[in-house]
Design an enzyme around this catalytic site. Structure first.
Site, PDB file in Angstrom:
ATOM      1  N   ASP A 275      -2.259  -1.244  10.132  1.00 39.80           N
ATOM      2  CA  ASP A 275      -2.454  -1.350   8.683  1.00 39.80           C
ATOM      3  C   ASP A 275      -3.239  -2.594   8.272  1.00 39.80           C
ATOM      4  O   ASP A 275      -3.745  -2.666   7.146  1.00 39.80           O
ATOM      5  CB  ASP A 275      -1.104  -1.365   7.953  1.00 39.80           C
ATOM      6  CG  ASP A 275      -0.400  -0.022   7.987  1.00 39.80           C
ATOM      7  OD1 ASP A 275      -1.083   1.004   8.209  1.00 39.80           O
ATOM      8  OD2 ASP A 275       0.828   0.008   7.799  1.00 39.80           O
TER       9      ASP A 275
ATOM     10  N   PRO B 194       9.694  -4.553   0.315  1.00 33.95           N
ATOM     11  CA  PRO B 194      10.782  -4.322   1.271  1.00 33.95           C
ATOM     12  C   PRO B 194      10.245  -4.057   2.673  1.00 33.95           C
ATOM     13  O   PRO B 194       9.160  -3.499   2.844  1.00 33.95           O
ATOM     14  CB  PRO B 194      11.503  -3.089   0.705  1.00 33.95           C
ATOM     15  CG  PRO B 194      10.485  -2.403  -0.152  1.00 33.95           C
ATOM     16  CD  PRO B 194       9.614  -3.494  -0.707  1.00 33.95           C
TER      17      PRO B 194
ATOM     18  N   GLY C  20       4.359  -6.643   5.987  1.00 37.15           N
ATOM     19  CA  GLY C  20       4.024  -7.603   7.037  1.00 37.15           C
ATOM     20  C   GLY C  20       2.548  -7.609   7.363  1.00 37.15           C
ATOM     21  O   GLY C  20       1.946  -8.671   7.590  1.00 37.15           O
TER      22      GLY C  20
ATOM     23  N   GLY D  47       7.342   1.401   5.022  1.00 39.31           N
ATOM     24  CA  GLY D  47       6.084   2.145   4.997  1.00 39.31           C
ATOM     25  C   GLY D  47       5.115   1.635   3.959  1.00 39.31           C
ATOM     26  O   GLY D  47       4.133   2.301   3.633  1.00 39.31           O
TER      27      GLY D  47
ATOM     28  N   SER E 215       0.125  -6.800   5.296  1.00 42.28           N
ATOM     29  CA  SER E 215      -0.584  -7.395   4.169  1.00 42.28           C
ATOM     30  C   SER E 215      -0.492  -8.915   4.209  1.00 42.28           C
ATOM     31  O   SER E 215      -1.478  -9.619   3.944  1.00 42.28           O
ATOM     32  CB  SER E 215      -0.018  -6.864   2.849  1.00 42.28           C
ATOM     33  OG  SER E 215      -0.778  -7.316   1.752  1.00 42.28           O
TER      34      SER E 215
ATOM     35  N   GLY F 202       3.677  -1.565   4.210  1.00 39.71           N
ATOM     36  CA  GLY F 202       2.704  -2.466   4.836  1.00 39.71           C
ATOM     37  C   GLY F 202       2.871  -3.931   4.507  1.00 39.71           C
ATOM     38  O   GLY F 202       1.900  -4.695   4.596  1.00 39.71           O
TER      39      GLY F 202
ATOM     40  N   LYS G 223       0.848  -1.205   0.000  1.00 35.46           N
ATOM     41  CA  LYS G 223       0.000   0.000   0.000  1.00 35.46           C
ATOM     42  C   LYS G 223       0.872   1.240   0.000  1.00 35.46           C
ATOM     43  O   LYS G 223       2.040   1.226   0.385  1.00 35.46           O
ATOM     44  CB  LYS G 223      -0.933   0.013   1.216  1.00 35.46           C
ATOM     45  CG  LYS G 223      -0.259  -0.015   2.589  1.00 35.46           C
ATOM     46  CD  LYS G 223       0.219   1.331   3.118  1.00 35.46           C
ATOM     47  CE  LYS G 223       0.864   1.212   4.484  1.00 35.46           C
ATOM     48  NZ  LYS G 223       1.549   2.469   4.919  1.00 35.46           N
TER      49      LYS G 223
END
Length: 281
Positions: free
Chosen positions: A140, A98, A106, A102, A108, A104, A15
């Site tokens: 997130d 990566p 992990g 920023g 997701s 998200g 995201k």
């Protein structure tokens, strides 16, 4: 997609925060935010294989993180009590997003685990019940379960669908890991942005990220990446960093910029999505 050993592959997209404002600090230590979340086609692949012995096994934890601390493992553990039978699962993560960026990744991965296992284990939870469950894992996670571009408020768990124009994104990752906890505890962080009355893609422009100035001060490498990408378009940081992105209306324009910056930074060319790929399965 089925593969030979019985594992099945499921997408976990990244995201971008096209806009991110901090509207206050909560008594529980979290911060209230308002943000535009946009799905992109940069994605991890989560491989899952069901077990009938109640065991949850994560075969390749990310970056030396203990299995029990990984968000994907924790997601399966959290959902397991709602399973009808002695349900278990084996998990493999093919990481393309990566970490510490920023984007998200992990969160997701964890959302994909929840969405798939809710079906496999016949838990019967509604989307909003899964969102509540996901909020316990991270701010997130609810967005990825929601599965559509959205305006988010609260800590990120209050979600309203938002139409976002089709765009291409050039994303650069500077060689630094930003500590989200450090940024949120920074004394000079803006925490009093006004709440939006009519949050639409048009009304919220010009977009901004309230964490950006603090991150630039504490992490000069992020500022350097921002300065470089700003030569080619309107650049902004996503989440608490470290990634910087710029949006373009045409793929050719984005691709040309991607070629320029990919020699200097770890870089990605991504297309905006309107919904989570799992919603099409």
């Amino acid at each position: 997609m089925n593969i030979a050993d019985g594992r099945q592959a499921f997408p976990a997209p990244a995201k971008l925060n096209l806009d991110l404002r901090i509207t206050g600090r909560r008594e529980d230590g979290y911060h209230n935010i308002e943000s535009i979340f946009c799905l992109i086609d940069l994605q991890d692949t989560v491989y899952l294989k069901p077990r009938d012995d109640g065991k949850i096994i994560l075969h390749n934890p990310v970056g030396g993180i203990p299995q029990e601390a990984d968000l994907s493992y924790r997601a399966a553990s959290l959902l397991q009590k709602y399973a009808r039978n002695l349900a278990g699962v084996e998990i493999w993560l093919d990481k393309k997003i990566p970490t510490g960026a920023g984007l998200g990744g992990g969160s997701s991965d964890a959302a994909t685990v929840l969405l798939v296992l809710n079906r496999w284990w016949q838990c019967g939870l509604t989307q909003w019940q899964l969102i509540d469950l996901g909020a316990a894992l991270g701010a997130d996670v609810p967005f990825f379960i929601f599965g559509k571009n959205a305006f988010a408020s609260g800590i990120g768990e209050k979600l309203i669908g938002m139409d976002i124009p089709k765009q291409w994104y050039v994303i650069v990752k500077p060689p630094v890991h930003v500590s989200t906890a450090k940024i949120f505890t920074y004394e000079g962080l803006t925490r009093d942005s006004a709440s939006s009355i009519m949050p639409t893609f048009q009304n919220l422009q010009p977009f901004r990220n309230d964490m950006q100035a603090v991150v630039f001060k504490e992490y000069p490498e992020v500022w350097k990446a921002y300065s470089e990408l700003s030569k080619y378009g309107s650049a902004m940081m996503t989440g608490s960093g470290a990634c910087i992105f710029a949006a373009f209306q045409a793929r050719n324009s984005a691709y040309n910029i991607y070629r320029q910056v990919s020699g200097l930074y770890e870089a990605y060319l991504a297309e905006g999505l309107s919904k989570h790929p799992l919603l099409s399965v």
